[in-house]
Design a protein around this motif. Structure first.
Motif, PDB file in Angstrom:
ATOM      1  N   GLY A   1       0.837  -1.194   0.000  1.00 15.66           N
ATOM      2  CA  GLY A   1       0.000   0.000   0.000  1.00 15.66           C
ATOM      3  C   GLY A   1       0.868   1.238   0.000  1.00 15.66           C
ATOM      4  O   GLY A   1       1.937   1.261  -0.598  1.00 15.66           O
ATOM      5  N   ARG A   2       0.414   2.259   0.712  1.00 13.98           N
ATOM      6  CA  ARG A   2       1.153   3.522   0.741  1.00 13.98           C
ATOM      7  C   ARG A   2       2.273   3.453   1.769  1.00 13.98           C
ATOM      8  O   ARG A   2       2.026   3.312   2.964  1.00 13.98           O
ATOM      9  N   CYS A   3       3.499   3.575   1.276  1.00 14.91           N
ATOM     10  CA  CYS A   3       4.674   3.546   2.151  1.00 14.91           C
ATOM     11  C   CYS A   3       5.600   4.694   1.783  1.00 14.91           C
ATOM     12  O   CYS A   3       5.642   5.137   0.637  1.00 14.91           O
ATOM     13  N   THR A   4       6.351   5.160   2.776  1.00 18.08           N
ATOM     14  CA  THR A   4       7.366   6.179   2.519  1.00 18.08           C
ATOM     15  C   THR A   4       8.646   5.488   2.090  1.00 18.08           C
ATOM     16  O   THR A   4       8.835   4.292   2.321  1.00 18.08           O
TER      17      THR A   4
ATOM     18  N   CYS B   1       4.513   2.645   6.754  1.00 22.56           N
ATOM     19  CA  CYS B   1       3.438   2.289   5.826  1.00 22.56           C
ATOM     20  C   CYS B   1       2.108   2.417   6.550  1.00 22.56           C
ATOM     21  O   CYS B   1       2.051   2.388   7.776  1.00 22.56           O
ATOM     22  N   GLU B   2       1.049   2.537   5.770  1.00 24.51           N
ATOM     23  CA  GLU B   2      -0.287   2.631   6.332  1.00 24.51           C
ATOM     24  C   GLU B   2      -1.031   1.316   6.152  1.00 24.51           C
ATOM     25  O   GLU B   2      -1.018   0.738   5.076  1.00 24.51           O
TER      26      GLU B   2
ATOM     27  N   SER C   1      -4.509  -0.248   5.798  1.00 24.40           N
ATOM     28  CA  SER C   1      -5.841   0.208   5.404  1.00 24.40           C
ATOM     29  C   SER C   1      -6.919  -0.626   6.088  1.00 24.40           C
ATOM     30  O   SER C   1      -6.850  -1.847   6.112  1.00 24.40           O
TER      31      SER C   1
ATOM     32  N   THR D   1      -0.841   4.095  10.700  1.00 26.16           N
ATOM     33  CA  THR D   1       0.545   4.122  10.247  1.00 26.16           C
ATOM     34  C   THR D   1       1.398   3.216  11.118  1.00 26.16           C
ATOM     35  O   THR D   1       1.348   3.278  12.340  1.00 26.16           O
TER      36      THR D   1
END
Length: 124
Positions: free
Chosen positions: A68-71, A91-92, A94, A108
Motif C-alpha cells: 500500500g502507501r509507504c514512505t 506504511c499505512e 488500510s 501508520t
C-alpha cells in the motif's frame, strides 16, 4: 430461535470484522519488518553511503510493492567501519470496508531495523 439469531448476528459480524482488521495489521507489520530487515542488510554490504541509501530504497520498494502507501526507506546511523546503520520504513494499514466497527480509515506502522558494518571493511 429467530430472536437469538437476530440479536447475535450483528455481534458475530462485528467480531469477524475485528479479526479481519487484526489480520491486516499483523500481515502488513510482518511485511514491513521483513522489508526493513532486508533493506538494512543490503545497505550494510555497500561501500559508500550514497550507494547504501539507494540500495535500501530499491530493496524496500521491491519488497513492499503490494503493501500500500509507504514512505521511502530512510537510512541513518554511522556509516563507517564498525558503525551501525538503521533503516526506517513507514506504511499505512488500510481498514477500508471495516468502518462499521468504528476503526479509522488507516493506521501508520513505523519499523526500524539496524545492522552493523564490519569493522574490517573499507567504506568510502
Amino acid at each position: 430461535m429467530a430472536v437469538e439469531i437476530v440479536l447475535l448476528a450483528p455481534v458475530m459480524m462485528a467480531f469477524m470484522m475485528l479479526v479481519v482488521a487484526g489480520g491486516r495489521y499483523v500481515a502488513v507489520r510482518g511485511d514491513i519488518e521483513a522489508a526493513s530487515r532486508d533493506a538494512v542488510r543490503a545497505a550494510s554490504l555497500e561501500r559508500t553511503e550514497a550507494a547504501a541509501a539507494a540500495i535500501a530504497v530499491d530493496t524496500a520498494n521491491a519488497a513492499l510493492q503490494n503493501v500500500g502507501r509507504c514512505t521511502n526507506a530512510a537510512l541513518g546511523g554511522n556509516f563507517a567501519s564498525g558503525g551501525t546503520i538503521t533503516v526506517t520504513l513507514s506504511c499505512e494499514v488500510s481498514y477500508d470496508g471495516l468502518g462499521l466497527i468504528g476503526l479509522p480509515g488507516s493506521k501508520t506502522v513505523t519499523i526500524t531495523s539496524s545492522a552493523p558494518i564490519d569493522q574490517f571493511r573499507r567504506t568510502g
